[in-house]
Structure formats: C-alpha cells, structure tokens
Enzyme design. Structure first.
Site, PDB file in Angstrom:
ATOM      1  N   LYS A   1      -9.115   7.453  -1.363  1.00 51.88           N
ATOM      2  CA  LYS A   1      -9.410   7.207   0.056  1.00 51.88           C
ATOM      3  C   LYS A   1     -10.864   6.786   0.221  1.00 51.88           C
ATOM      4  O   LYS A   1     -11.778   7.436  -0.314  1.00 51.88           O
ATOM      5  CB  LYS A   1      -9.119   8.451   0.899  1.00 51.88           C
TER       6      LYS A   1
ATOM      7  N   ALA B   1      -3.634   5.164  15.986  1.00 48.64           N
ATOM      8  CA  ALA B   1      -3.737   6.602  15.751  1.00 48.64           C
ATOM      9  C   ALA B   1      -4.404   6.845  14.416  1.00 48.64           C
ATOM     10  O   ALA B   1      -4.181   6.105  13.449  1.00 48.64           O
ATOM     11  CB  ALA B   1      -2.354   7.254  15.772  1.00 48.64           C
TER      12      ALA B   1
ATOM     13  N   THR C   1      -4.490   1.946  10.388  1.00 50.82           N
ATOM     14  CA  THR C   1      -5.740   1.717   9.658  1.00 50.82           C
ATOM     15  C   THR C   1      -6.844   2.592  10.248  1.00 50.82           C
ATOM     16  O   THR C   1      -6.912   2.791  11.464  1.00 50.82           O
ATOM     17  CB  THR C   1      -6.147   0.235   9.778  1.00 50.82           C
TER      18      THR C   1
ATOM     19  N   GLY D   1     -10.292   9.540   9.434  1.00 52.21           N
ATOM     20  CA  GLY D   1     -10.102   9.269  10.855  1.00 52.21           C
ATOM     21  C   GLY D   1      -9.601  10.484  11.610  1.00 52.21           C
ATOM     22  O   GLY D   1      -9.989  10.736  12.758  1.00 52.21           O
TER      23      GLY D   1
ATOM     24  N   HIS E   1      -8.647  14.664   0.868  1.00 52.64           N
ATOM     25  CA  HIS E   1      -7.726  13.554   0.617  1.00 52.64           C
ATOM     26  C   HIS E   1      -7.775  13.143  -0.846  1.00 52.64           C
ATOM     27  O   HIS E   1      -8.649  13.584  -1.592  1.00 52.64           O
ATOM     28  CB  HIS E   1      -8.069  12.342   1.498  1.00 52.64           C
TER      29      HIS E   1
ATOM     30  N   ASN F   1      -3.812   9.527  12.791  1.00 55.84           N
ATOM     31  CA  ASN F   1      -2.818  10.277  12.027  1.00 55.84           C
ATOM     32  C   ASN F   1      -1.502  10.265  12.801  1.00 55.84           C
ATOM     33  O   ASN F   1      -1.472  10.597  13.980  1.00 55.84           O
ATOM     34  CB  ASN F   1      -3.308  11.712  11.811  1.00 55.84           C
ATOM     35  N   PHE F   2      -0.411   9.891  12.130  1.00 58.92           N
ATOM     36  CA  PHE F   2       0.891   9.804  12.779  1.00 58.92           C
ATOM     37  C   PHE F   2       1.784  11.012  12.504  1.00 58.92           C
ATOM     38  O   PHE F   2       2.974  10.972  12.801  1.00 58.92           O
ATOM     39  CB  PHE F   2       1.610   8.523  12.341  1.00 58.92           C
TER      40      PHE F   2
ATOM     41  N   GLY G   1       0.821  -1.206   0.000  1.00 56.29           N
ATOM     42  CA  GLY G   1       0.000   0.000   0.000  1.00 56.29           C
ATOM     43  C   GLY G   1       0.853   1.254   0.000  1.00 56.29           C
ATOM     44  O   GLY G   1       2.072   1.209   0.204  1.00 56.29           O
TER      45      GLY G   1
END
Length: 242
Positions: free
Chosen positions: A140, A104, A81, A146, A136, A106-107, A10
C-alpha cells in the site's frame, strides 16, 4: 446493469469485477495492462457509451482522467481510489456537476458502523486521549490510509477543542493533551485494520475494524454502483446508499 471496472488487474478491482459478475451484471474490465478479454483503458470512452456505471480502483492521476470521461458520458462513477490531493478532489467534484459521483475511502459496511461508534465515543468522552492506528499490506502506497484520514476527520469534527495530529513519536517528551496520535504499519498481506483508542484515567476504550478479505470492499463498491444508477448528478457519500 453493464458495469465498467477500471483497474481490473489490481487486487481490489479484480474482486469488484468478480462480485459484479456473480450478481449477474455484465462486466467490462479495463486496465492499462489488459489481460485476456480485458479492454485497454484507452477504450474507456467507447465503453462508457454503453455502460450503466463505472467503478474505479486505480491511482489518483488516472481516476481524475476517468472521472472526466464519465462526466462527459453521463455515467455514474464509484471511486475507491485513495490518496487524492486537493486538486484531485476538486476534479471529482467538478465531474459530479454532470453525473453522480460517489467516493469512499472504505466500502466495508463495518467501517461505516465504526465511524458512527467513533463519533459517539468521542462525544461521550471529550477529555480522553485519542490515538489512531492503521495496518495494511506492504504494497500500500498512501499513508495514512484514506480510512484513517476519514476517521481523523470524524474525530476532529466531533471534538470541540483544536487537535493536532502527531505522526509517530520519537525523542523524549510528554504527550500533549491536544494531540491525536497517528500510527501507520505496513506488513505482509494485511487487508486492512483500523483502531481508535480512547484513554482516560484508569480506563481504555478500543474500537477496531479488521477486513478479512477484499471481498467486503468489492461488495460495497458494487452496492454503491447499483444504488447510484438513475440518481441525479451530485457528490454522494457511501453512507447515503447503505
């Protein structure tokens, strides 16, 4: 560290594998459609027997299965995810009873800073109208993102009045004071952009984060994997490891 990466074919999973390797970690890439030296995801239990962490950027149904395998192996799990339903989140929390699990939306470190600023802004401007917009890439699948849902939760927890999410608008009607407008855009190859707008009488405050590359998400996920190793079982938040 020996880092297993699920979803390595991915967009973000591939970046995670490259980031971990760049830091000198041994990387085992897994996919349902393996390429080159990647492993089939069916090999996950054997891979986890020798892994120090599992990073998962797949889809909710697959992540739930991977979480159970990580729990059985006692391997820390980092989940990027999004789009889980309540049953999926419950499954992750069940896995966290046996191994450290960090999920999370978003990292990106900047998003964590944005969350703090949004909470402060909403607290300081309790009567202002609030609108959330996210953009996005066209591929997506979950909407809102998220990250947008996390920002909405932050806003709702900070405001003392009951708020109602309004997803887009059509027709003829005035905006209700208790609304939070939620707007979703999907276009091109946009990595991720989130905006929180606070508007009162004659002034507007706009708080925005834009990711220029998926590398920021990969770097944060590897940070999380490094910090999670050796911790006690539990369900962790990304802000705890920054």
């Amino acid at each position: 560290m020996r880092v297993a990466v699920a979803g390595a074919t991915g967009r973000t999973g591939g970046e995670v594998a490259r980031e971990a390797a760049k830091r000198g970690h041994e990387v085992v890439s897994l996919s349902r459609t393996p390429e080159g030296d990647q492993h089939d995801i069916a090999d996950l239990p054997a891979v986890l027997a020798e892994a120090d962490a599992l990073v998962d950027f797949t889809v909710p149904e697959a992540t739930v299965e991977h979480a159970a395998a990580a729990a059985d192996a006692g391997v820390p799990l980092v989940v990027g995810t999004t789009g889980f339903d309540e049953d999926g989140l419950a499954a992750l929390r069940t896995a966290a009873e046996q191994t450290p699990v960090l999920k999370a939306s978003n990292f990106a470190k900047g998003v964590q800073a944005l969350r703090r600023v949004v909470r402060a802004g909403v607290a300081a401007l309790p009567d202002y109208d609030v609108e959330v917009t996210e953009t996005h890439h066209s591929g997506k699948r979950d909407a809102p993102s998220g990250t947008a849902l996390t920002l909405l939760e932050d806003i709702e927890e900070t405001r003392s009045d009951a708020l109602e999410r309004t997803y887009g608008r059509e027709g003829t009607h005035e905006r209700a004071p208790e609304e939070i407008g939620v707007h979703v855009r999907r276009a091109g190859t946009v990595r991720g952009e989130h905006e929180v707008l606070l508007a009162g009488d004659d002034e507007v405050l706009t708080l925005t984060h834009r990711a220029e590359s998926r590398r920021v998400f990969a770097a944060g996920a590897v940070d999380a994997a490094e910090q999670l190793a050796g911790r006690d079982p539990g369900f962790y938040d990304f802000s705890e490891v920054l």
